[in-house]
Design a protein around this motif. Structure first.
Motif, mmCIF file in Angstrom:
data_model
loop_
_atom_site.group_PDB
_atom_site.id
_atom_site.type_symbol
_atom_site.label_atom_id
_atom_site.label_comp_id
_atom_site.label_asym_id
_atom_site.label_seq_id
_atom_site.Cartn_x
_atom_site.Cartn_y
_atom_site.Cartn_z
ATOM 1 N N THR A 151 4.203 -0.247 4.918
ATOM 2 C CA THR A 151 4.123 -1.593 4.324
ATOM 3 C C THR A 151 5.320 -1.927 3.443
ATOM 4 O O THR A 151 5.488 -3.081 3.047
ATOM 5 N N ALA A 211 0.826 -1.211 0.000
ATOM 6 C CA ALA A 211 0.000 0.000 0.000
ATOM 7 C C ALA A 211 0.861 1.262 0.000
ATOM 8 O O ALA A 211 0.464 2.298 -0.539
ATOM 9 N N VAL A 235 -2.066 -2.588 5.541
ATOM 10 C CA VAL A 235 -1.807 -1.153 5.466
ATOM 11 C C VAL A 235 -1.182 -0.659 6.766
ATOM 12 O O VAL A 235 -1.240 -1.330 7.806
#
Length: 514
Positions: free
Chosen positions: A344, A271, A326
């Protein structure tokens, strides 16, 4: 698919007496100068130098009746008497000569080293000439599968001089496995294809291979790894797995090594997506798992007595998608430690942590144990150490001298590393910020611009694995060393195009298999 990783070029011992027998077709001489060669060779060099002053100053092909195939090839190391010169000069010279050797049409060259400086620091000059030659002739797995094994040009290699060829052969086989796993593109070396490669690489050896790929089992046993893999479970060819490799040497066990390798087969950043062209080369983010697999392959070839080696290779693709994990999530690791995700793109430490926790529990009851994580973990390691591996040991690893053992072996075998000390600031950096979490995985900035950017991830791994309970003052201290190969894992620091270096196979083999 059967991979072309079994076509190793095994070295053959050659003497001056049998140099002109068989089908040898070139003599490659590596050294700072060539004045100590036999008179016939020196005469040929002098004749060539009379018409070309550069002969002996760069890779040179000299016509010589006394050389096999009439080819005398000079591979100069350059000067060796400066404070900063070391035995890698022989490795580099042999590696860099490969293209010119192939251009001559030679298929079965003989290697030798000449005018090697005196002293222990230079004792592996001939062995490293052989290993450098093998590095230079290596072609990627994809190329070998497309063109066939002949793409690597040579069909035999002779070594003239006194060196331990069987050990060199075993280690080079390991380095070849490491280069294949690290360098192969992300679909050809996806997690399960990497597992299949390992099965084939260790077939017929004393190494037991176990693959964990059941989703429920992974989620239970490796929850942090499974979080990183959340967006890849649904794509069959990108599903994660953990490959466990086990070797038990003959006789009573006297030493136990436990290693975990980071095997991110492709790192998009998740993410926290990599942008600005920084995703290119991220198929090599599995270099840590590659290095560990390569070391175990060397173990399989050397077959040391009294040694137990256990490794886990965490193969995962860090995908972007609607299911991707996330930042801000709190995930409980195998050890029970609650991890708040900071970024991430700091996924490598997550996939290492569960396996490290598992192997830590096994190490507690093992004989003379030590633990290691190997990873292409941080840009900061490459920035701080350049082309050298960064070793971050805990207190017991420093006290017992294990970290220094690897450093010394790396110096001797041209796989150099440097130590970084773990400090209190590193542990403060990853401390939990609220009662909801115990540890923070990372900050939200690049490691290369973060102070102590390659040291604090070791602190994270210590805390999340439970190794903080096994420091110097503990009832059962456990030596642990984190090895960051982000700077040493490929030649020239070119992660998209550079040839994998197979670090730290030579340092580990020199440290534990001699």
């Amino acid at each position: 698919m059967t991979v072309e990783h079994t076509e190793f070029l095994t070295p053959q011992a050659v003497t001056w007496e049998n140099l002109d027998t068989g089908s040898w077709d070139a003599l490659v001489v590596v050294g700072p100068e060539f004045s100590e060669l036999p008179e016939d060779f020196q005469a040929a060099i002098a004749a060539a130098k009379a018409t070309d002053a550069s002969v002996g100053e760069q890779v040179s092909v000299v016509a010589c009746d006394k050389a096999p195939g009439g080819r005398l090839i000079l591979a100069p190391t350059g000067p060796l008497d400066r404070d900063y010169d070391d035995v890698r000069r022989f490795y580099d010279a042999a590696r860099d000569a490969v293209t010119r050797i192939a251009q001559t049409g030679a298929k079965q060259p003989v290697l030798m080293a000449t005018q090697v400086p005196a002293g222990e620091a230079w004792s592996n000059a001939l062995g490293l000439s052989f290993l450098g030659f093998q590095q230079g002739r290596y072609e990627p797995l994809e190329a070998r599968e497309h063109f066939g094994k002949d793409v690597e040009s040579f069909t035999a290699i002779g070594v003239l001089g006194d060196t331990e060829l069987s050990w060199l052969d075993a280690v080079e086989q390991g380095r070849r496995v490491a280069r294949d796993i690290c360098g192969t593109e992300p679909e050809r070396m996806s997690p399960m294809k990497a597992a299949e490669y390992c099965k084939q690489a260790f077939a017929g050896t004393d190494v037991k291979v176990t693959v964990f790929n059941d989703r429920l089992e992974l989620q239970h046993e490796y929850p942090l790894l499974s979080a990183v893999a959340r967006a890849s479970f649904a794509v069959e060819q990108q599903r994660p797995c953990v490959v466990r490799l086990e070797y038990d040497g003959e006789g009573p066990i006297t030493d136990s090594l436990f290693l975990v390798g980071k095997g991110i087969t492709y790192d998009t950043g998740g993410a926290d997506l990599k942008t600005g062209g920084h995703m290119a080369g991220m198929s090599r983010d599995k270099g840590g798992a590659a290095g560990v697999a390569g070391f175990i392959k060397a173990v399989a070839g050397v077959r040391p007595k009294g040694l137990r080696v256990v490794a886990e290779l965490a193969f995962v693709r860090n995908n972007i998608g609607s299911l991707a994990f996330v930042a801000d999530e709190i995930i409980t690791g195998r050890s029970g430690v609650r991890v708040r995700i900071g970024n991430t793109d700091a996924e490598g430490r997550l996939v290492l942590a569960d396996s490290l926790a598992k192997l830590k529990d096994e190490a507690v009851t093992a004989t003379n144990p030590s633990l290691y994580t190997v990873a292409t973990l941080t840009g900061h390691a490459a920035l701080a150490k350049g082309p050298y591996s960064a070793l971050v040991p805990n207190g017991p690893a420093l006290k017992t001298g294990i970290a220094q053992r690897i450093i010394d072996a790396g110096e001797a075998w041209g796989d150099a590393a440097e130590i970084s000390i773990s400090r209190r600031e590193d542990f403060d950096f990853v401390r939990g910020r609220t009662k909801a979490d115990d540890v923070l995985s990372s900050n939200n900035g690049p490691s290369a611009t973060t102070a102590r950017g390659h040291q604090f991830p070791m602190a994270f791994l210590v805390l999340v694995s439970g190794l903080d309970q096994h420091g110097q003052s503990a009832e059962k201290p456990l030596p642990y060393t984190h090895i960051d190969i982000a700077g040493s894992g490929v030649e020239g620091g070119d992660w998209q195009h550079g040839k994998p270096s197979a670090a730290p196979v030579l340092a580990l083999a020199g440290g534990f298999l001699r």
